[in-house]
Design a protein around this motif. Structure first.
Motif, PDB file in Angstrom:
ATOM      1  N   THR A 169      10.171  13.345   3.458  1.00  0.00           N
ATOM      2  CA  THR A 169      10.950  13.475   4.685  1.00  0.00           C
ATOM      3  C   THR A 169      10.976  14.956   5.068  1.00  0.00           C
ATOM      4  OG1 THR A 169      13.104  13.916   3.669  1.00  0.00           O
ATOM      5  CG2 THR A 169      12.426  11.612   3.843  1.00  0.00           C
ATOM      6  N   ALA A 170      11.502  15.252   6.230  1.00  0.00           N
ATOM      7  CA  ALA A 170      11.627  16.655   6.655  1.00  0.00           C
ATOM      8  C   ALA A 170      12.758  16.782   7.658  1.00  0.00           C
ATOM      9  CB  ALA A 170      10.318  17.149   7.278  1.00  0.00           C
ATOM     10  N   THR A 171      13.616  17.759   7.437  1.00  0.00           N
ATOM     11  CA  THR A 171      14.638  18.118   8.419  1.00  0.00           C
ATOM     12  C   THR A 171      14.630  19.628   8.547  1.00  0.00           C
ATOM     13  OG1 THR A 171      16.017  16.202   7.888  1.00  0.00           O
ATOM     14  CG2 THR A 171      17.078  18.015   9.052  1.00  0.00           C
ATOM     15  N   CYS A 172      14.264  20.103   9.732  1.00  0.00           N
ATOM     16  CA  CYS A 172      14.077  21.539   9.962  1.00  0.00           C
ATOM     17  C   CYS A 172      14.979  22.017  11.094  1.00  0.00           C
ATOM     18  CB  CYS A 172      12.623  21.845  10.321  1.00  0.00           C
ATOM     19  SG  CYS A 172      11.443  21.243   9.120  1.00  0.00           S
ATOM     20  N   LEU A 173      15.551  23.177  10.908  1.00  0.00           N
ATOM     21  CA  LEU A 173      16.400  23.795  11.928  1.00  0.00           C
ATOM     22  C   LEU A 173      15.772  25.106  12.343  1.00  0.00           C
ATOM     23  CD1 LEU A 173      20.257  24.128  11.936  1.00  0.00           C
ATOM     24  CD2 LEU A 173      18.837  26.144  12.301  1.00  0.00           C
ATOM     25  N   LEU A 174      15.499  25.255  13.634  1.00  0.00           N
ATOM     26  CA  LEU A 174      14.956  26.488  14.198  1.00  0.00           C
ATOM     27  C   LEU A 174      15.980  27.070  15.162  1.00  0.00           C
ATOM     28  CD1 LEU A 174      12.423  28.369  14.587  1.00  0.00           C
ATOM     29  CD2 LEU A 174      11.852  26.929  16.549  1.00  0.00           C
ATOM     30  N   LEU A 180      20.119  25.951  18.717  1.00  0.00           N
ATOM     31  CA  LEU A 180      19.507  25.333  17.550  1.00  0.00           C
ATOM     32  C   LEU A 180      18.598  24.202  18.003  1.00  0.00           C
ATOM     33  CD1 LEU A 180      22.515  24.938  15.060  1.00  0.00           C
ATOM     34  CD2 LEU A 180      20.979  26.903  15.363  1.00  0.00           C
ATOM     35  N   TYR A 181      17.399  24.162  17.445  1.00  0.00           N
ATOM     36  CA  TYR A 181      16.488  23.039  17.622  1.00  0.00           C
ATOM     37  C   TYR A 181      16.312  22.395  16.255  1.00  0.00           C
ATOM     38  CZ  TYR A 181      15.352  25.460  21.979  1.00  0.00           C
ATOM     39  OH  TYR A 181      15.428  26.082  23.202  1.00  0.00           O
ATOM     40  N   VAL A 182      16.627  21.114  16.166  1.00  0.00           N
ATOM     41  CA  VAL A 182      16.521  20.405  14.892  1.00  0.00           C
ATOM     42  C   VAL A 182      15.474  19.310  15.036  1.00  0.00           C
ATOM     43  CG1 VAL A 182      17.715  19.016  13.169  1.00  0.00           C
ATOM     44  CG2 VAL A 182      18.920  20.889  14.315  1.00  0.00           C
ATOM     45  N   ALA A 183      14.462  19.359  14.169  1.00  0.00           N
ATOM     46  CA  ALA A 183      13.412  18.342  14.139  1.00  0.00           C
ATOM     47  C   ALA A 183      13.486  17.631  12.797  1.00  0.00           C
ATOM     48  CB  ALA A 183      12.041  18.980  14.330  1.00  0.00           C
ATOM     49  N   ASN A 184      13.496  16.317  12.828  1.00  0.00           N
ATOM     50  CA  ASN A 184      13.589  15.585  11.563  1.00  0.00           C
ATOM     51  C   ASN A 184      12.805  14.291  11.599  1.00  0.00           C
ATOM     52  OD1 ASN A 184      15.826  14.064  13.095  1.00  0.00           O
ATOM     53  ND2 ASN A 184      15.713  12.946  11.154  1.00  0.00           N
ATOM     54  N   LEU A 185      12.331  13.891  10.437  1.00  0.00           N
ATOM     55  CA  LEU A 185      11.771  12.561  10.244  1.00  0.00           C
ATOM     56  C   LEU A 185      12.168  12.076   8.854  1.00  0.00           C
ATOM     57  CD1 LEU A 185       9.096  13.269   8.340  1.00  0.00           C
ATOM     58  CD2 LEU A 185       8.037  13.632  10.543  1.00  0.00           C
ATOM     59  N   LEU A 210      23.079  16.161  14.156  1.00  0.00           N
ATOM     60  CA  LEU A 210      21.983  16.915  14.754  1.00  0.00           C
ATOM     61  C   LEU A 210      20.628  16.267  14.467  1.00  0.00           C
ATOM     62  CD1 LEU A 210      22.988  20.618  13.916  1.00  0.00           C
ATOM     63  CD2 LEU A 210      23.550  19.269  15.951  1.00  0.00           C
ATOM     64  N   SER A 211      20.642  15.113  13.817  1.00  0.00           N
ATOM     65  CA  SER A 211      19.391  14.459  13.452  1.00  0.00           C
ATOM     66  C   SER A 211      19.542  12.952  13.590  1.00  0.00           C
ATOM     67  CB  SER A 211      18.997  14.824  12.013  1.00  0.00           C
ATOM     68  OG  SER A 211      20.008  14.419  11.101  1.00  0.00           O
ATOM     69  N   LYS A 212      18.418  12.250  13.515  1.00  0.00           N
ATOM     70  CA  LYS A 212      18.412  10.796  13.647  1.00  0.00           C
ATOM     71  C   LYS A 212      17.666  10.205  12.458  1.00  0.00           C
ATOM     72  CE  LYS A 212      16.883   7.065  16.711  1.00  0.00           C
ATOM     73  NZ  LYS A 212      16.188   6.746  17.986  1.00  0.00           N
ATOM     74  N   GLU A 213      18.284   9.246  11.794  1.00  0.00           N
ATOM     75  CA  GLU A 213      17.681   8.645  10.613  1.00  0.00           C
ATOM     76  C   GLU A 213      16.563   7.681  11.007  1.00  0.00           C
ATOM     77  OE1 GLU A 213      19.147   6.367   6.508  1.00  0.00           O
ATOM     78  OE2 GLU A 213      20.580   6.927   8.074  1.00  0.00           O
ATOM     79  N   VAL A 263      13.552  15.408  17.995  1.00  0.00           N
ATOM     80  CA  VAL A 263      13.934  16.802  18.213  1.00  0.00           C
ATOM     81  C   VAL A 263      15.211  16.843  19.036  1.00  0.00           C
ATOM     82  CG1 VAL A 263      13.237  19.043  19.115  1.00  0.00           C
ATOM     83  CG2 VAL A 263      11.509  17.501  18.184  1.00  0.00           C
ATOM     84  N   ARG A 264      16.180  17.587  18.551  1.00  0.00           N
ATOM     85  CA  ARG A 264      17.443  17.728  19.264  1.00  0.00           C
ATOM     86  C   ARG A 264      17.766  19.203  19.470  1.00  0.00           C
ATOM     87  NH1 ARG A 264      21.540  12.898  17.253  1.00  0.00           N
ATOM     88  NH2 ARG A 264      20.014  11.232  17.389  1.00  0.00           N
ATOM     89  N   ARG A 265      18.461  19.461  20.540  1.00  0.00           N
ATOM     90  CA  ARG A 265      18.829  20.834  20.922  1.00  0.00           C
ATOM     91  C   ARG A 265      20.342  20.948  20.932  1.00  0.00           C
ATOM     92  NH1 ARG A 265      20.667  23.528  25.441  1.00  0.00           N
ATOM     93  NH2 ARG A 265      19.671  25.492  26.012  1.00  0.00           N
TER      94      ARG A 265
END
Length: 340
Positions: A169-174, A180-185, A210-213, A263-265
């Motif tokens: 899996t990956a959850t990244c915060l930029l 904040l931009y959060v990308a997750n899978l 900030l993320s979606k499962e 991706v969420r902002r």
């Protein structure tokens, strides 16, 4: 996929945040004639100066705690890069930070590969110089970086004898300035603690996702897997894989498992206190709201001297409490303090 429609805007925030986007357009249109004379020009110059002061005002610092639990191997990986401005010298006005947690399965190779390579790919693809539609470009950059990282790992995995079957899996915060931009899978998560004033006048901490499962039991995910010829049994892809999106897992890519993140902002405000990035080992025994309140209570009780000491203690105690509550999985927690 809706990029920005799922997070509430900060309430009662300063006008400098709300007016930032129009001001940027004003900056790009410097050749436009002044309509309001000297007074408007002075106001505009003052706004520009305030905008420059606001840039870089937010400071993020990350703290990490990792527990192997009852697993034989630690398959999680994480990255803490509180200052990327050194690496992205073509963007001197942008304060960049990057934090990520990767929860591996079937081995640690996919999570380690993503930890070592995803941010490097992200930096290389990041838009250079002054650009319009930065939100759109950052989203594209994140999507492309996840796709490239997945393709690179699958290429490496398939070249091995026998082929690697690891996934992650990956959850990244930029962080770009105060956004904040959060990308997750997959099923790792990111949650934000925001203080809101109640009718009584007291402040209460509110938890924002900030993320979606992504798991195969979700209708949209299950439909995609079935359209690709896969099946969902016992809540798992082909009865085996617990997540419906991941990096790696080459044997499941033909069954509808994808590497496209959500991706969420999130526009930060002085009401925001911290972000928790964590793998599902934490959230198997904590709800998101419980985890936020657990950390907030430790930060409030003042039993540890110094702000950094409080955050470090809160991070370590949260991970340890997850193990104490019976989580047998790997547990990795990143606690990110937000300071204005």
């Amino acid at each position: 996929m809706d990029l920005f429609g799922d997070l509430p805007a900060p309430t009662n925030t300063g006008a400098e945040v709300k007016n930032e986007a129009p001001q940027q357009e004003e900056d790009r249109g410097e050749k436009r004639k002044w309509d309001g004379g000297l007074e408007n020009k002075q106001v505009d110059e003052k706004n520009k100066a305030e905008k420059k002061v606001c840039k870089g005002l937010v400071k993020l610092k990350g703290f990490v705690a990792a527990r192997r639990g009852e697993r034989e191997e630690m398959q999680d990986a994480h990255v803490l890069l509180p200052d990327l401005s050194v690496s992205v010298q073509t963007l001197p006005e942008h304060v960049l930070a990057y934090f990520a947690v990767f929860d591996g399965h079937g081995g640690a190779r996919a999570s380690q590969f993503a930890a070592e390579n995803l941010h490097e790919t992200l930096i290389s693809k990041f838009p250079k110089g002054e650009v319009e539609n930065l939100d759109k470009l950052v989203k594209k950059c994140l999507l492309d970086s996840f796709r490239q990282t997945d393709e690179d790992f699958l290429k490496k995995a398939s070249s091995q004898k026998p082929a690697w079957k690891d996934g992650s899996t990956a959850t990244c915060l930029l962080a770009v300035d105060d956004v904040l931009y959060v990308a997750n899978l997959g099923d790792s998560r990111a949650v934000l603690c925001r203080m809101e004033r109640m009718d009584s006048g007291e402040e209460n901490c509110v938890t924002l996702a900030l993320s979606k499962e992504h798991n195969p039991t979700i209708y949209e995910e299950r439909m995609r897997i079935q359209r690709a010829g896969g099946t969902v049994r016992d809540g798992r892809v082909l009865g085996v894989l617990e997540v419906s999106r991941s990096i790696g897992d080459g044997q499941y890519k033909r069954c509808g498992v994808i590497s496209t993140p959500d991706v969420r902002r999130c526009q930060l405000s002085p009401k925001d206190r911290f972000v928790i990035l964590a793998c599902d080992g934490l959230f198997k025994v904590f709800s998101a709201d419980e985890a936020v309140k657990f950390v907030h209570k430790i930060l409030q009780d003042g039993s540890v001297e110094g702000k950094e000491g409080c955050y470090e203690a809160a991070c370590q105690r949260l991970a340890s409490e997850a193990v104490r509550r019976g989580c047998a999985d790997n547990v990795t927690v990143i606690l990110i303090s937000i300071t204005f």
